[in-house]
Write a protein that holds these residues in place. Sequence first.
Motif, PDB file in Angstrom:
ATOM      1  N   GLY A  83      -3.272  -3.599 -46.810  1.00 25.86           N
ATOM      2  CA  GLY A  83      -3.501  -3.457 -45.383  1.00 25.86           C
ATOM      3  C   GLY A  83      -2.793  -2.240 -44.814  1.00 25.86           C
ATOM      4  N   GLU A  84      -3.207  -1.869 -43.605  1.00 23.60           N
ATOM      5  CA  GLU A  84      -2.661  -0.677 -42.957  1.00 23.60           C
ATOM      6  C   GLU A  84      -2.396  -0.956 -41.479  1.00 23.60           C
ATOM      7  N   MET A  85      -1.561  -0.096 -40.885  1.00 20.99           N
ATOM      8  CA  MET A  85      -1.329  -0.111 -39.450  1.00 20.99           C
ATOM      9  C   MET A  85      -1.680   1.269 -38.910  1.00 20.99           C
ATOM     10  N   PHE A  86      -2.432   1.275 -37.794  1.00 18.66           N
ATOM     11  CA  PHE A  86      -2.852   2.535 -37.183  1.00 18.66           C
ATOM     12  C   PHE A  86      -2.302   2.646 -35.765  1.00 18.66           C
ATOM     13  N   LEU A  87      -2.251   3.899 -35.294  1.00 18.66           N
ATOM     14  CA  LEU A  87      -1.810   4.198 -33.933  1.00 18.66           C
ATOM     15  C   LEU A  87      -2.846   5.090 -33.267  1.00 18.66           C
ATOM     16  N   MET A  88      -3.152   4.804 -31.982  1.00 17.50           N
ATOM     17  CA  MET A  88      -3.993   5.679 -31.176  1.00 17.50           C
ATOM     18  C   MET A  88      -3.299   5.941 -29.849  1.00 17.50           C
ATOM     19  N   ASP A  89      -3.275   7.189 -29.435  1.00 14.15           N
ATOM     20  CA  ASP A  89      -2.730   7.554 -28.125  1.00 14.15           C
ATOM     21  C   ASP A  89      -3.897   7.681 -27.152  1.00 14.15           C
ATOM     22  N   LEU A  90      -4.048   6.687 -26.279  1.00 11.31           N
ATOM     23  CA  LEU A  90      -5.194   6.655 -25.375  1.00 11.31           C
ATOM     24  C   LEU A  90      -5.051   7.609 -24.190  1.00 11.31           C
ATOM     25  N   ASN A  91      -3.948   8.346 -24.151  1.00  9.43           N
ATOM     26  CA  ASN A  91      -3.808   9.383 -23.121  1.00  9.43           C
ATOM     27  C   ASN A  91      -4.513  10.672 -23.528  1.00  9.43           C
ATOM     28  N   GLU A  92      -4.853  10.784 -24.800  1.00  5.67           N
ATOM     29  CA  GLU A  92      -5.537  11.980 -25.279  1.00  5.67           C
ATOM     30  C   GLU A  92      -6.990  11.985 -24.814  1.00  5.67           C
ATOM     31  N   VAL A  98      -4.401   7.249 -36.262  1.00  4.57           N
ATOM     32  CA  VAL A  98      -3.458   7.840 -37.219  1.00  4.57           C
ATOM     33  C   VAL A  98      -2.771   6.701 -37.965  1.00  4.57           C
ATOM     34  N   GLU A  99      -2.799   6.762 -39.298  1.00  6.83           N
ATOM     35  CA  GLU A  99      -2.133   5.713 -40.070  1.00  6.83           C
ATOM     36  C   GLU A  99      -0.621   5.849 -39.933  1.00  6.83           C
ATOM     37  N   LEU A 100       0.042   4.727 -39.691  1.00  6.19           N
ATOM     38  CA  LEU A 100       1.494   4.706 -39.560  1.00  6.19           C
ATOM     39  C   LEU A 100       2.135   4.574 -40.935  1.00  6.19           C
ATOM     40  N   ARG A 101       3.125   5.410 -41.200  1.00  7.30           N
ATOM     41  CA  ARG A 101       3.878   5.327 -42.444  1.00  7.30           C
ATOM     42  C   ARG A 101       4.899   4.196 -42.327  1.00  7.30           C
ATOM     43  N   ILE A 102       5.019   3.391 -43.371  1.00  8.06           N
ATOM     44  CA  ILE A 102       5.955   2.263 -43.377  1.00  8.06           C
ATOM     45  C   ILE A 102       7.114   2.585 -44.306  1.00  8.06           C
ATOM     46  N   SER A 103       8.320   2.252 -43.878  1.00  5.63           N
ATOM     47  CA  SER A 103       9.545   2.634 -44.582  1.00  5.63           C
ATOM     48  C   SER A 103       9.607   2.085 -45.999  1.00  5.63           C
ATOM     49  N   THR A 139       3.989 -14.929 -43.302  1.00  7.14           N
ATOM     50  CA  THR A 139       5.282 -14.480 -42.809  1.00  7.14           C
ATOM     51  C   THR A 139       5.054 -13.708 -41.508  1.00  7.14           C
ATOM     52  N   VAL A 140       6.147 -13.396 -40.836  1.00  2.00           N
ATOM     53  CA  VAL A 140       6.102 -12.465 -39.703  1.00  2.00           C
ATOM     54  C   VAL A 140       7.024 -11.303 -40.046  1.00  2.00           C
ATOM     55  N   GLU A 141       6.484 -10.098 -40.012  1.00  2.05           N
ATOM     56  CA  GLU A 141       7.256  -8.904 -40.335  1.00  2.05           C
ATOM     57  C   GLU A 141       7.694  -8.218 -39.042  1.00  2.05           C
ATOM     58  N   LEU A 142       8.980  -7.897 -38.961  1.00  2.00           N
ATOM     59  CA  LEU A 142       9.520  -7.206 -37.794  1.00  2.00           C
ATOM     60  C   LEU A 142       9.733  -5.735 -38.131  1.00  2.00           C
ATOM     61  N   PHE A 143       9.093  -4.857 -37.354  1.00  2.99           N
ATOM     62  CA  PHE A 143       9.192  -3.410 -37.540  1.00  2.99           C
ATOM     63  C   PHE A 143       9.741  -2.757 -36.271  1.00  2.99           C
ATOM     64  N   LYS A 144      10.413  -1.633 -36.454  1.00  2.22           N
ATOM     65  CA  LYS A 144      10.772  -0.754 -35.331  1.00  2.22           C
ATOM     66  C   LYS A 144       9.884   0.480 -35.406  1.00  2.22           C
ATOM     67  N   ASP A 149       7.993  10.477 -35.797  1.00  3.32           N
ATOM     68  CA  ASP A 149       7.217  10.754 -37.003  1.00  3.32           C
ATOM     69  C   ASP A 149       6.140   9.702 -37.261  1.00  3.32           C
ATOM     70  N   ASN A 150       5.773   8.938 -36.209  1.00  2.00           N
ATOM     71  CA  ASN A 150       4.717   7.925 -36.338  1.00  2.00           C
ATOM     72  C   ASN A 150       4.948   7.014 -37.548  1.00  2.00           C
ATOM     73  N   SER A 151       6.106   6.390 -37.570  1.00  2.00           N
ATOM     74  CA  SER A 151       6.439   5.520 -38.691  1.00  2.00           C
ATOM     75  C   SER A 151       6.916   4.160 -38.199  1.00  2.00           C
ATOM     76  N   LEU A 152       6.900   3.201 -39.118  1.00  2.00           N
ATOM     77  CA  LEU A 152       7.425   1.869 -38.860  1.00  2.00           C
ATOM     78  C   LEU A 152       8.575   1.603 -39.825  1.00  2.00           C
ATOM     79  N   VAL A 153       9.722   1.240 -39.288  1.00  2.00           N
ATOM     80  CA  VAL A 153      10.882   0.878 -40.108  1.00  2.00           C
ATOM     81  C   VAL A 153      10.932  -0.642 -40.201  1.00  2.00           C
ATOM     82  N   HIS A 154      10.839  -1.156 -41.430  1.00  2.00           N
ATOM     83  CA  HIS A 154      10.839  -2.604 -41.615  1.00  2.00           C
ATOM     84  C   HIS A 154      12.264  -3.130 -41.466  1.00  2.00           C
ATOM     85  N   LEU A 155      12.455  -4.103 -40.569  1.00  2.00           N
ATOM     86  CA  LEU A 155      13.777  -4.644 -40.283  1.00  2.00           C
ATOM     87  C   LEU A 155      14.029  -5.989 -40.952  1.00  2.00           C
TER      88      LEU A 155
END
Length: 311
Positions: A83-92, A98-103, A139-144, A149-155
């Motif tokens: 699976g993947e996580m994506f980000l979109m900036d709706l102000n553009e 954009v695919e988010l990089r995971i730590s 499970t529930v995964e907690l990310f920051k 750099d458009n990334s997710l840090v797994h906590l």
Amino acid sequence: MGKVLAVALVGIAAALAAERLLAFRNRLNASREIAPVTLPSCRLIKGIETGSEDIDILPNGLAFISSGLKYPGVKSLAPDKPGEMFLMDLNEDNPRAVELRISRGFDLVSFNPHGISTYIDRDDTVYLFVVNHPHQKSTVELFKFVEDDNSLVHLKTIRHDLLTSPKEVKEVAAGFYSANGINISPDGKYIYVADIFDHNVHVMEKHANWNLTHVKTLQLDTLVDNLSIDTYTGDIWIGCHPNGMKLFYDNPENLPASEVLRVQNILSEEPAVTRVYADNGSVLQGTSVASVYGGKLLIGTVFHRALYCEL
């Protein structure tokens, strides 16, 4: 006498099974068909090819999208792809995914993201709570979220039999057939719960101790999936499955349809329910979520594509 009794028991069992099957078909809206409702300016989002099951948009217009869900009984277009996580900036002017990089250190191979919730603390740090099904467990995964750099840090990974906090378990409401989508009103006073197989949305008043009391139920003629709230108007946007049977039975000649509902003034005696979008599966299959920001609408699906529209 024994043979007669055995035949009678078999007949009773068959009748009960048929009754349950009929009830299940009714819950899936097996016979419902929909007329198309189009929007003037929509396009499929490039890069999202294997689902967009949940979408959560921050007040600043950043949209997080979960993709690649593998769920028992539901079609997957890439069963071997994590699976993947994506980000979109709706102000553009022309938002892109954009695919988010995971730590490092997080098990990406078994990542199977489902629902998303976001939380912003007093320091404006954004946290994501992502429901995950590694190896068909939950499970529930907690990310920051790190915007630089458009990334997710797994906590941390939260595990519990009831999928709640590892410190305390508390049941605050019961009686749902399947409590699927959950969200909260902009003023924080009410919790909205989508009961997908009962085709309704429950309104619950939230108390200081987080107990919930039932206020009302809005009945809808569709399978309601995720709920998104317009933080400016309080309107509820719902991704729906008009005919759930098509979602569970993969038939290229009879594709699962998509439907988006907008509910205005749900606390009033007569809430306004509008079908904003509907498609027979030729464009979008199996809609699960619809989220708005600044006149822009994102429509996500369980296993298919994602749609960007300007309202």
